[in-house]
Design a protein around this motif. Structure first.
Motif, PDB file in Angstrom:
ATOM      1  N   ASN A 104       0.831  -1.206   0.000  1.00  0.00           N
ATOM      2  CA  ASN A 104       0.000   0.000   0.000  1.00  0.00           C
ATOM      3  C   ASN A 104       0.863   1.253   0.000  1.00  0.00           C
ATOM      4  OD1 ASN A 104      -2.828  -1.167   0.462  1.00  0.00           O
ATOM      5  ND2 ASN A 104      -1.632  -2.144   2.093  1.00  0.00           N
ATOM      6  N   VAL A 105       0.456   2.240  -0.785  1.00  0.00           N
ATOM      7  CA  VAL A 105       1.114   3.548  -0.835  1.00  0.00           C
ATOM      8  C   VAL A 105       0.009   4.589  -0.711  1.00  0.00           C
ATOM      9  CG1 VAL A 105       2.565   5.119  -2.148  1.00  0.00           C
ATOM     10  CG2 VAL A 105       2.943   2.647  -2.331  1.00  0.00           C
ATOM     11  N   TYR A 106       0.104   5.449   0.302  1.00  0.00           N
ATOM     12  CA  TYR A 106      -1.010   6.370   0.579  1.00  0.00           C
ATOM     13  C   TYR A 106      -0.474   7.691   1.120  1.00  0.00           C
ATOM     14  CZ  TYR A 106      -5.220   8.271   2.844  1.00  0.00           C
ATOM     15  OH  TYR A 106      -6.258   9.077   3.227  1.00  0.00           O
ATOM     16  N   ALA A 148      -5.849  -1.787   1.419  1.00  0.00           N
ATOM     17  CA  ALA A 148      -5.623  -3.122   0.872  1.00  0.00           C
ATOM     18  C   ALA A 148      -5.248  -3.020  -0.596  1.00  0.00           C
ATOM     19  CB  ALA A 148      -6.867  -3.997   1.044  1.00  0.00           C
ATOM     20  N   SER A 149      -4.182  -3.751  -0.974  1.00  0.00           N
ATOM     21  CA  SER A 149      -3.719  -3.741  -2.365  1.00  0.00           C
ATOM     22  C   SER A 149      -3.272  -5.132  -2.778  1.00  0.00           C
ATOM     23  CB  SER A 149      -2.529  -2.778  -2.531  1.00  0.00           C
ATOM     24  OG  SER A 149      -2.901  -1.455  -2.248  1.00  0.00           O
ATOM     25  N   PRO A 150      -3.660  -5.584  -3.977  1.00  0.00           N
ATOM     26  CA  PRO A 150      -3.130  -6.850  -4.490  1.00  0.00           C
ATOM     27  C   PRO A 150      -1.721  -6.649  -5.020  1.00  0.00           C
ATOM     28  CG  PRO A 150      -4.618  -5.876  -6.087  1.00  0.00           C
ATOM     29  CD  PRO A 150      -4.643  -4.989  -4.877  1.00  0.00           C
ATOM     30  N   GLU A 151      -0.956  -7.728  -5.098  1.00  0.00           N
ATOM     31  CA  GLU A 151       0.406  -7.614  -5.614  1.00  0.00           C
ATOM     32  C   GLU A 151       0.376  -7.249  -7.095  1.00  0.00           C
ATOM     33  OE1 GLU A 151       2.505 -11.265  -5.246  1.00  0.00           O
ATOM     34  OE2 GLU A 151       0.926 -12.475  -6.139  1.00  0.00           O
ATOM     35  N   ILE A 152       1.460  -6.618  -7.545  1.00  0.00           N
ATOM     36  CA  ILE A 152       1.515  -6.117  -8.916  1.00  0.00           C
ATOM     37  C   ILE A 152       1.491  -7.240  -9.946  1.00  0.00           C
ATOM     38  CG2 ILE A 152       2.860  -4.735 -10.525  1.00  0.00           C
ATOM     39  CD1 ILE A 152       1.552  -3.187  -8.237  1.00  0.00           C
ATOM     40  N   LYS A 153       2.198  -8.325  -9.675  1.00  0.00           N
ATOM     41  CA  LYS A 153       2.274  -9.383 -10.677  1.00  0.00           C
ATOM     42  C   LYS A 153       0.926 -10.067 -10.899  1.00  0.00           C
ATOM     43  CE  LYS A 153       4.035 -12.891  -7.438  1.00  0.00           C
ATOM     44  NZ  LYS A 153       5.200 -13.755  -7.141  1.00  0.00           N
ATOM     45  N   VAL A 178     -14.715   8.008 -19.446  1.00  0.00           N
ATOM     46  CA  VAL A 178     -14.987   6.571 -19.499  1.00  0.00           C
ATOM     47  C   VAL A 178     -13.688   5.789 -19.651  1.00  0.00           C
ATOM     48  CG1 VAL A 178     -16.146   4.739 -20.784  1.00  0.00           C
ATOM     49  CG2 VAL A 178     -17.307   6.919 -20.410  1.00  0.00           C
ATOM     50  N   SER A 179     -12.791   6.279 -20.478  1.00  0.00           N
ATOM     51  CA  SER A 179     -11.516   5.588 -20.692  1.00  0.00           C
ATOM     52  C   SER A 179     -10.706   5.537 -19.411  1.00  0.00           C
ATOM     53  CB  SER A 179     -10.716   6.295 -21.796  1.00  0.00           C
ATOM     54  OG  SER A 179     -11.437   6.328 -23.001  1.00  0.00           O
ATOM     55  N   LYS A 180     -10.702   6.635 -18.677  1.00  0.00           N
ATOM     56  CA  LYS A 180      -9.969   6.676 -17.419  1.00  0.00           C
ATOM     57  C   LYS A 180     -10.574   5.703 -16.417  1.00  0.00           C
ATOM     58  CE  LYS A 180      -8.194  10.032 -14.074  1.00  0.00           C
ATOM     59  NZ  LYS A 180      -8.195  11.464 -13.666  1.00  0.00           N
ATOM     60  N   PHE A 181     -11.880   5.645 -16.377  1.00  0.00           N
ATOM     61  CA  PHE A 181     -12.551   4.698 -15.484  1.00  0.00           C
ATOM     62  C   PHE A 181     -12.176   3.261 -15.833  1.00  0.00           C
ATOM     63  CE2 PHE A 181     -16.173   1.774 -16.070  1.00  0.00           C
ATOM     64  CZ  PHE A 181     -16.280   1.306 -14.769  1.00  0.00           C
ATOM     65  N   TYR A 182     -12.263   2.924 -17.096  1.00  0.00           N
ATOM     66  CA  TYR A 182     -12.024   1.537 -17.475  1.00  0.00           C
ATOM     67  C   TYR A 182     -10.571   1.135 -17.211  1.00  0.00           C
ATOM     68  CZ  TYR A 182     -11.891  -2.853 -19.916  1.00  0.00           C
ATOM     69  OH  TYR A 182     -11.738  -4.186 -20.201  1.00  0.00           O
ATOM     70  N   ALA A 183      -9.651   2.044 -17.405  1.00  0.00           N
ATOM     71  CA  ALA A 183      -8.245   1.726 -17.136  1.00  0.00           C
ATOM     72  C   ALA A 183      -8.040   1.332 -15.678  1.00  0.00           C
ATOM     73  CB  ALA A 183      -7.360   2.925 -17.482  1.00  0.00           C
ATOM     74  N   LYS A 184      -8.868   1.861 -14.785  1.00  0.00           N
ATOM     75  CA  LYS A 184      -8.748   1.549 -13.358  1.00  0.00           C
ATOM     76  C   LYS A 184      -9.335   0.186 -13.009  1.00  0.00           C
ATOM     77  CE  LYS A 184      -7.125   5.639 -12.066  1.00  0.00           C
ATOM     78  NZ  LYS A 184      -5.842   5.838 -11.367  1.00  0.00           N
ATOM     79  N   VAL A 185     -10.410  -0.212 -13.693  1.00  0.00           N
ATOM     80  CA  VAL A 185     -11.146  -1.420 -13.282  1.00  0.00           C
ATOM     81  C   VAL A 185     -11.004  -2.560 -14.282  1.00  0.00           C
ATOM     82  CG1 VAL A 185     -12.804   0.008 -12.034  1.00  0.00           C
ATOM     83  CG2 VAL A 185     -13.311  -0.687 -14.387  1.00  0.00           C
ATOM     84  N   SER A 186     -10.061  -2.467 -15.192  1.00  0.00           N
ATOM     85  CA  SER A 186      -9.970  -3.461 -16.260  1.00  0.00           C
ATOM     86  C   SER A 186      -9.408  -4.796 -15.804  1.00  0.00           C
ATOM     87  CB  SER A 186      -9.106  -2.911 -17.407  1.00  0.00           C
ATOM     88  OG  SER A 186      -7.789  -2.644 -16.940  1.00  0.00           O
ATOM     89  N   ASP A 212     -14.785  -5.151  -5.073  1.00  0.00           N
ATOM     90  CA  ASP A 212     -13.799  -5.787  -5.940  1.00  0.00           C
ATOM     91  C   ASP A 212     -12.465  -5.075  -5.778  1.00  0.00           C
ATOM     92  OD1 ASP A 212     -15.851  -7.359  -6.800  1.00  0.00           O
ATOM     93  OD2 ASP A 212     -15.948  -6.534  -8.841  1.00  0.00           O
ATOM     94  N   LEU A 213     -11.388  -5.848  -5.865  1.00  0.00           N
ATOM     95  CA  LEU A 213     -10.041  -5.287  -5.861  1.00  0.00           C
ATOM     96  C   LEU A 213      -9.446  -5.466  -7.249  1.00  0.00           C
ATOM     97  CD1 LEU A 213      -9.243  -6.580  -2.405  1.00  0.00           C
ATOM     98  CD2 LEU A 213      -8.143  -4.487  -3.146  1.00  0.00           C
ATOM     99  N   PHE A 214      -8.825  -4.403  -7.753  1.00  0.00           N
ATOM    100  CA  PHE A 214      -8.281  -4.417  -9.102  1.00  0.00           C
ATOM    101  C   PHE A 214      -6.756  -4.295  -9.065  1.00  0.00           C
ATOM    102  CE2 PHE A 214     -12.532  -2.649  -9.197  1.00  0.00           C
ATOM    103  CZ  PHE A 214     -13.150  -3.417 -10.181  1.00  0.00           C
ATOM    104  N   ALA A 215      -6.106  -4.944 -10.007  1.00  0.00           N
ATOM    105  CA  ALA A 215      -4.652  -4.900 -10.070  1.00  0.00           C
ATOM    106  C   ALA A 215      -4.184  -3.457 -10.243  1.00  0.00           C
ATOM    107  CB  ALA A 215      -4.156  -5.755 -11.241  1.00  0.00           C
ATOM    108  N   GLY A 216      -3.191  -3.085  -9.448  1.00  0.00           N
ATOM    109  CA  GLY A 216      -2.648  -1.737  -9.536  1.00  0.00           C
ATOM    110  C   GLY A 216      -3.450  -0.698  -8.798  1.00  0.00           C
ATOM    111  N   GLN A 217      -4.579  -1.102  -8.177  1.00  0.00           N
ATOM    112  CA  GLN A 217      -5.422  -0.159  -7.459  1.00  0.00           C
ATOM    113  C   GLN A 217      -5.416  -0.472  -5.961  1.00  0.00           C
ATOM    114  OE1 GLN A 217      -6.787   2.524  -9.090  1.00  0.00           O
ATOM    115  NE2 GLN A 217      -5.446   1.642 -10.650  1.00  0.00           N
TER     116      GLN A 217
END
Length: 851
Positions: free
Chosen positions: A300-302, A365-370, A548-556, A590-595
């Motif tokens: 986590n980075v905050y 909470a953050s998932p690992e990058i890989k 919309v593009s910015k949103f999808y990049a976060k939850v893809s 839901d948790l998303f990679a990189g988020q």
């Protein structure tokens, strides 16, 4: 000395000659107890002659500052020159970097003290609300500005290597003889530093906290300026003296190594830069870049202080950046991060200012990058797009661009489809399609052929899409875009919401984008509220494709779906009720990679606990356990930001509940109470800006005013409905205190969580949007640390001071013995509020003080 020499040159020559005759090669500095070698008569610094003058005039010298004793008789031409020079201009000042590179000019001349500058706020074009003008101080204000500040830091475990460059300018008409003072964030943080001024190195000596306190208090007493009080309590580095001519700029470079503290299992990096608020004009450019490296995986980075941009190139590196233009840094820069093994990392930060009341916590909470490549789950994405006549032209073209972006970003094994509707409904395919290069090209062709029709059948559009998604074991998402009201088919709001909920058998999360002021925003909020999603509102002048593009990049890239967070405490019985409550966001997430997920809530039970996060990975249930500690009583306000974030989200939830379920007197009272304590100004609590006495002395009347204002939520559509629900969503999604929001931040909504509400420069100038979606700037409310203050008449009053508590107010004369005794007793918990010299009433340790 040649007869054409200037007065100052002759004076310096005489003083240097005297030193030579006395066989002295060093001058004693009373403040640091060190000697400096006199290298050049022409380069003789002000500190040298300031230390020598008292030998002739029996003067008292404190920390390079000069005090003169006037005399009617001067003996010798040299003495007359010194006296004349001292009486013509106060040339001795201290440039004090009280935040590792934020320069503050402080003149400690006893007979010619100077006050630090404060910029006018709010600036043009937002004039301040008329109020009594304070009597001008007889003590002049120094004139200088900080032009640029750049910070580069590298963090490895708990060690920070920091390099700072800063450009400042003497905007006055007198030469200043300056030095730097660098207060430490806490004792022992730094053991050495290197300072360069225009490429020349200056030595810095360490002063312990007792010597630093004496220096600060001497300056405060002499200048009658409390600005330095907030840094009392730690040691400092002080440098030698150098000149800055009128109009000249100086570039200062600073390098040091800092040991960071650990806070709740997280490394806590602090770069104090709030002293830059003492400048005659806003800082033109502020840039911070922090590179984190770790042998273990970074989780986590905050930042609780600033809205930062974080890049995660791999699991062991992170790059955090912040930039601002024309800003007045009102808070120190703070960054928290943790490391650990495993597919998920979590940390808990707790804050409990009152042991008799429930505390506040934040779960990161953050998932690992890989996981982006290894555990990224295949998903279903449905597009439901409004192609009614009102979408014709630019809006439809931008919407088509957004669909193309998402289509080109899908992955193999993803399922998708497109539903377009006006009065009729048309699908790209009759059922879900697997994403392949062939289906992608066909879908792009379908999008290109979309055209505007007539009517808006929202009900049929949603039901058609939801009917195709039946597998609840995989992540399912609908991107729903509309710009208007339901005009065809079912048009009743409640029925449309009920139909969508009934049709949602695949646990689909609906993310709605309302475009333009005509959209039925209340309907969209109700739909997403019943279908696990979020809504976002796009103004007519904003780009739909970008949002919309910015949103999808976060939850893809979903990694953990349908996740829940639970907390296990030893010794908790069922009769005691749940140990934690009022968590936001609610329900499974839901948790998303990189988020990074940020959950806030309240807690009753303190001590050691276990955080249990459960969810689905690739359809299989998984569980992750993490240790946590909930404090019984916080000893300071370091983590007060946790309470503020919870309050922001709670206010958003209250407004949402009133909006969708109707008014409730208890909710209205809670809304007013939270807004008053934390300075959360909305269209329903705008009386805090115009009539602060109402909330502070007549809470029942304030609740009545809020109730009347909440009638505006009856606007389901139009400009008023749009503005209210966009602001409500922003509060519900807040990830950081409002003070962290730059004044001109663009709302990123679902994707960016950057708010348009919050305090501006130095905790002043609260901005919010009214029901006409116009920006309002309020200068009768301000934020200092964890407290909110309201201007009542000519005084700032702590939002925690009630009429009952104010009955036993203790009056304290500024700069009196009682004043400094309170400073010594409470330290920064008090001095952070006294640093501004306007009249103030505040509550400290249960006692109301009037300064």
């Amino acid at each position: 000395m040649a007869g054409g020499a200037t007065f100052e040159q002759r004076w310096r020559y005489d003083l240097a000659s005297l030193q030579c005759r006395r066989k002295k090669r060093h001058l004693q500095h009373s403040s640091a107890g060190t000697c400096r070698r006199v290298k050049s008569t022409n380069a003789l610094a002000a500190a040298d002659w300031a230390a020598e003058v008292p030998r002739f005039f029996n003067e008292f010298v404190v920390h390079i500052g000069v005090s003169r004793q006037r005399s009617s008789v001067m003996v010798g031409s040299m003495f007359r020159r010194i006296a004349a020079l001292a009486s013509v201009a106060a040339l001795v000042a201290i440039w004090a970097n009280l935040a590792f590179a934020q320069v503050v000019i402080i003149n400690i001349n006893e007979t010619a003290p100077y006050r630090l500058p404060r910029p006018i706020w709010p600036p043009h074009p937002h004039p301040p609300i008329p109020r009594p003008i304070p009597t001008p101080s007889p003590i002049p204000v120094m004139e200088y500005k900080i032009k640029e500040l750049n910070v580069e830091a590298k963090l490895d475990r708990q060690i920070a290597k920091v390099q700072v460059s800063q450009t400042f300018q003497n905007t006055g008409n007198r030469q200043m003889e300056v030095c730097f003072v660098f207060p430490l964030p806490y004792d022992g943080a730094i053991d050495q530093l290197t300072l360069m001024v225009d490429g020349k190195e200056f030595e810095a000596k360490l002063m312990d906290k007792d010597a630093a306190r004496k220096m600060y208090e001497d300056i405060v007493r002499r200048s009658q300026d409390p600005a330095l009080l907030e840094w009392i309590g730690t040691g400092l580095f002080k440098t030698s003296v150098f000149p800055v001519p009128p109009g000249a700029e100086r570039k200062v470079s600073l390098r040091y190594t800092q040991v960071c503290r650990a806070s709740g299992g997280m490394t806590d990096f602090l770069f104090p830069m709030s002293t830059a608020k003492y400048t005659s004009k806003p800082v033109e450019s502020v840039n911070v870049r922090v590179a984190i490296e770790s042998d273990a995986d970074i989780k986590n980075v905050y930042s609780p202080s600033h809205l930062v941009d974080t890049k995660r190139p791999d699991e062991k590196h992170a790059i955090v950046t912040y930039s601002g233009k024309e800003v007045i840094p009102g808070s120190d820069f703070r960054l928290l991060y943790d490391v650990g093994a495993g597919k998920l990392g979590a940390s808990v930060i707790s804050y409990r200012p009152d042991a008799s009341d429930e505390g506040f916590f934040m779960l990161l909470a953050s998932p690992e990058i890989k996981a982006m490549t290894e555990d990224m789950q295949s998903k279903t994405v449905m597009f439901v797009i409004d192609r009614s006549g009102s979408m014709a032209g630019k809006k439809l073209e931008q919407a088509k661009g957004a669909l193309k972006f998402v289509l080109n970003s899908l992955k193999e094994k993803d399922l998708f489809n497109i539903v377009a509707y006006d009065s009729e409904v048309e699908s790209f395919r009759p059922e879900l399609e697997k994403f392949t290069d062939e289906t992608r090209k066909s879908a792009l062709g379908f999008v290109e052929g979309l055209y505007a029709g007539s009517g808006t059948n929202i009900d049929s559009g949603l039901k058609t899409a939801l009917a195709q998604v039946k597998d609840a074991s995989r992540p399912n998402y609908i991107v729903f875009l509309t710009d208007g009201l339901p005009t065809s088919g079912v048009t009743n709001e409640a029925q449309i919401v009920a139909n969508a909920k009934a049709a949602n058998q695949g646990r689909v999360r609906i993310f709605a984008f309302g475009v333009g002021y005509d959209v039925n925003s209340r309907l969209l909020d109700a739909v997403v509220g019943q279908n696990y999603g979020q809504s976002e509102y796009v103004r007519p002048n904003e780009d739909i494709e970008e949002r919309v593009s910015k949103f999808y990049a976060k939850v893809s890239a979903p990694v953990l779906t349908d996740a829940t967070a639970d907390f296990g405490f030893d010794g908790v019985t069922a009769e005691q009720g749940p140990p934690v409550s009022r968590m936001y966001p609610k329900g499974p997430f839901d948790l998303f990679a990189g988020q990074q997920l940020v959950i806030v809530g309240r807690y009753k039970k303190d001590g050691a606990a276990k955080v249990i996060i459960k969810g689905k990975v690739g359809g299989a249930e998984q569980r992750f356990d993490f240790p946590a500690n909930f404090v019984a009583k916080s000893t300071d306000s370091t983590n007060a930001f946790v309470e503020k974030v919870w309050a922001l989200r709670r206010v958003g939830e209250i407004i949402d509940e009133i909006d969708l379920k109707g008014r409730n007197d208890e909710l209205v009272k809670e809304l007013v109470s939270l807004a008053t304590k934390h300075g959360i100004i909305t269209p329903y609590t705008s009386f805090l800006a115009t009539e602060p006495n109402l909330a502070l002395t007549r809470p029942e009347a304030a609740a009545g005013a809020a109730t009347r204002s909440l009638d505006a939520l009856a606007e389901a559509d139009g400009l008023g409905g749009f503005a209210q629900r966009r602001a409500k969503g922003e509060l519900k999604q807040a990830d950081a205190p409002a003070t962290a929001a730059p004044a001109d931040a663009a709302n990123g909504g679902i994707a960016g969580k950057r708010g348009e509400q919050g305090f501006g420069a130095g905790g002043r100038g609260y901005r919010y949007r009214d029901n006409a979606d116009k920006e309002v700037v309020v200068d009768t409310v301000r934020q200092i640390g964890p407290k909110t203050f309201y201007r009542r008449d000519s005084r700032w009053v702590d939002g925690n001071v009630t009429a009952e508590k104010a009955k036993n107010t203790v009056k304290v004369e500024r700069f009196s013995k009682q004043y400094f005794d309170l400073v010594a007793k409470h330290g920064r918990e008090l001095t952070q509020y006294l640093a501004d010299d306007e009249p103030m009433t505040l509550l400290i340790d249960g006692v109301v003080y009037e300064f």
